[in-house]
Design an enzyme around this catalytic site. Structure first.
Site, PDB file in Angstrom:
ATOM      1  N   TYR A 366      32.442  37.375  37.354  1.00  0.00           N
ATOM      2  CA  TYR A 366      33.557  38.210  36.907  1.00  0.00           C
ATOM      3  C   TYR A 366      33.119  39.661  36.820  1.00  0.00           C
ATOM      4  CZ  TYR A 366      31.556  38.264  32.131  1.00  0.00           C
ATOM      5  OH  TYR A 366      30.739  38.434  31.034  1.00  0.00           O
ATOM      6  N   CYS A 367      34.112  40.560  36.900  1.00  0.00           N
ATOM      7  CA  CYS A 367      33.886  41.990  36.713  1.00  0.00           C
ATOM      8  C   CYS A 367      35.171  42.570  36.124  1.00  0.00           C
ATOM      9  CB  CYS A 367      33.504  42.672  38.023  1.00  0.00           C
ATOM     10  SG  CYS A 367      34.765  42.556  39.312  1.00  0.00           S
ATOM     11  N   THR A 368      35.301  43.879  36.085  1.00  0.00           N
ATOM     12  CA  THR A 368      36.434  44.502  35.405  1.00  0.00           C
ATOM     13  C   THR A 368      37.770  44.173  36.052  1.00  0.00           C
ATOM     14  OG1 THR A 368      35.011  46.338  34.737  1.00  0.00           O
ATOM     15  CG2 THR A 368      37.390  46.685  34.564  1.00  0.00           C
ATOM     16  N   VAL A 396      38.467  40.777  34.548  1.00  0.00           N
ATOM     17  CA  VAL A 396      38.691  40.621  33.118  1.00  0.00           C
ATOM     18  C   VAL A 396      40.041  41.214  32.723  1.00  0.00           C
ATOM     19  CG1 VAL A 396      37.797  41.165  30.823  1.00  0.00           C
ATOM     20  CG2 VAL A 396      36.205  40.696  32.689  1.00  0.00           C
TER      21      VAL A 396
END
Length: 501
Positions: A366-368, A396
């Site tokens: 996951y990332c932003t 996210v």
């Protein structure tokens, strides 16, 4: 004036399907030759069919106009107004079939005239800019205004006037663009842009017109941006992006929205780069097309829930945060592995030096907003050590829209003057000096090293406004914070599960 954008297609034999029928005397061929000719015929027919579908789609798009009600659109053709797509499709099929066939044939013949101007596109999608530009000029001399390979979803190099891609501003007042509710948009789109300079000029003009600030990166592999302005300006920006033929794959939900505005950025910065997210690896070598399996927020939530509730699964699955250390410090998923890296360009080296960590494991990344996972998961998959690689679709940001009290605790770091946005009240980080709970970043007061600092109000009142003791005593670009942190960590920290609803 409505424009029609011509489609150019790579043709291995550079031969029209009807030409192949005319040339092929089946009775005089051997069995092997018949088979080979049949394969060539099938390939040519498939190429023609694909080109015709794309021309048909663009023909329909060229008839589109805003509805008189101010919302939605209609299609104007042959003196009739069509209010739904099915109607204009039936009309185009029945009344303009010969015209569409001719347009398809012309575009294929033009490709034949210019030779193999498009290299084989199955994997690389690389374009010969000059040949495409010459093709556009050839069309222009015949009275056509072809500047974009719209049906193929790519923008052609040339001298197109970007004003033709600007929105109608007649119904928007200056007040709506400069006052009112503020919004920040976060988005990206991987798509082929043979002329990123042209898209960059358009973005500069579009954002300036809509009074938007922010950062937009453009490359041949697509676009990545975050912009802020009023709700009216942001809405017009989204509509304009979605109407542009190069970004036809985008949908409204691809834009992540949060409260903010133009004040969240110091200005507008639009530029052309090699990568739309700087991983430091040639996009031709590791492409977003090789990314991991995308999981919707609901699916990702179930996966994390299983990890939290069944710790034994952690022996088989890794929840990987591919953001920078200062992002995961103030907010992260339960049970995650958070690499202590300072830049995303360090991520490939981190993977290379920690392959055993991922060997024979399922990896959930996951990332932003999702963009770093596109290339990051592709790089991890290229090492062929994982069982499978998954990624959180929309990042996210999208997860928190649906699960504000889910398994992500703390704040979400953002790359603007806000530094972070909150969806829950958890504070998981502490003040650099007194270790009291604190998660509001400020810049190091020296103004030289540029490090982000977690220093609570009480400590700042006491003069503790620098990122480390070394900066507190004297300003220097490479301070203790930078020198003491390994560029590529060879160990990671798995964070324990926290209570979640």
């Amino acid at each position: 004036m409505l424009e029609f954008w011509t489609v150019y297609v790579d043709i291995p034999a550079v031969m029209m399907a009807d030409e192949l029928l005319h040339l092929c005397d089946v009775d005089s061929l051997s069995a092997d030759m018949q088979k080979r000719e049949q394969q060539e015929f099938t390939a040519s027919r498939r190429i023609y069919s694909r080109a015709r579908r794309r021309v048909f789609a663009q023909f329909v798009a060229s008839k589109q106009a805003p509805a008189s009600s101010g919302s939605g659109c209609v299609w104007l053709c042959c003196g009739h107004t069509h209010t739904d797509p099915a109607s204009i499709h039936r009309h185009a099929s029945s009344s303009h079939s010969a015209e569409i066939h001719q347009l398809t044939s012309d575009s294929l013949k033009l490709q034949k005239t210019h030779g193999d101007s498009l290299n084989h596109q199955t994997d690389s999608d690389s374009l010969n800019h000059q040949t495409l530009s010459d093709s556009v000029n050839h069309q222009n001399t015949d009275g056509d205004s072809a500047s974009v390979c719209a049906a193929a979803g790519v923008c052609v190099a040339g001298s197109a006037d970007v004003s033709s891609w600007m929105p109608d501003m007649s119904h928007v007042s200056e007040h709506e663009l400069s006052s009112g509710e503020g919004v920040v948009l976060l988005f990206y789109c991987y798509c082929l842009l043979p002329d990123p300079q042209l898209i960059s000029r358009w973005q500069q003009q579009l954002c300036t017109t809509l009074r938007l600030t922010g950062k937009v990166r453009v490359a041949t592999e697509g676009i990545n941006g975050t912009v802020g302005g009023t709700a009216a300006g942001a809405e017009l920006y989204m509509q304009t992006m979605l109407r542009h033929p190069a970004f036809s794959s985008m949908q409204t939900e691809d834009f992540k929205r949060s409260a903010g505005g133009a004040q969240c950025f110091s200005g507008l910065k639009v530029g052309v780069h090699r990568e739309i997210v700087p991983m430091g690896v040639d996009p031709e070598l590791v492409s977003y097309r090789s990314a991991g399996i995308h999981l919707e927020p609901q699916e990702f939530h179930r996966e994390v829930q299983a990890l939290v509730e069944s710790p034994e699964l952690q022996a088989d699955t890794i929840l990987l945060d591919c953001r920078n250390f200062y992002e995961s410090k103030i907010g992260q998923f339960s049970c995650c592995v958070a690499p202590d890296i300072r830049k995303f360009s360090y991520f490939p080296d981190y993977v290379d030096q920690n392959l055993d960590l991922f060997r024979d494991k399922r990896v959930l990344m996951y990332c932003t907003g999702g963009i770093r996972c596109e290339r990051g998961s592709a790089y991890l998959r290229s090492k062929r050590v994982c069982k499978e690689v998954y990624q959180l679709k929309g990042g996210v940001h999208k997860y928190l829209e649906q699960f504000p009290d889910g398994f992500y605790r703390g704040k979400l770091f953002v790359f603007d003057e806000r530094y972070a946005i909150a969806y829950n009240q958890d504070v998981i980080s502490v003040c650099r000096y007194c270790s009291q709970p604190w998660d509001q970043y400020v810049r190091c007061s020296t103004g030289v090293c540029g490090q982000l600092l977690l220093s609570c109000v009480s400590c700042r009142v006491c003069g503790l406004t620098a990122c480390c003791e070394e900066c507190q005593e004297s300003s220097r670009e490479q301070c203790q914070c930078t020198r003491s942190r390994p560029r590529i960590p060879t160990h990671t920290h798995t964070h324990t599960a926290q209570n979640s609803q």
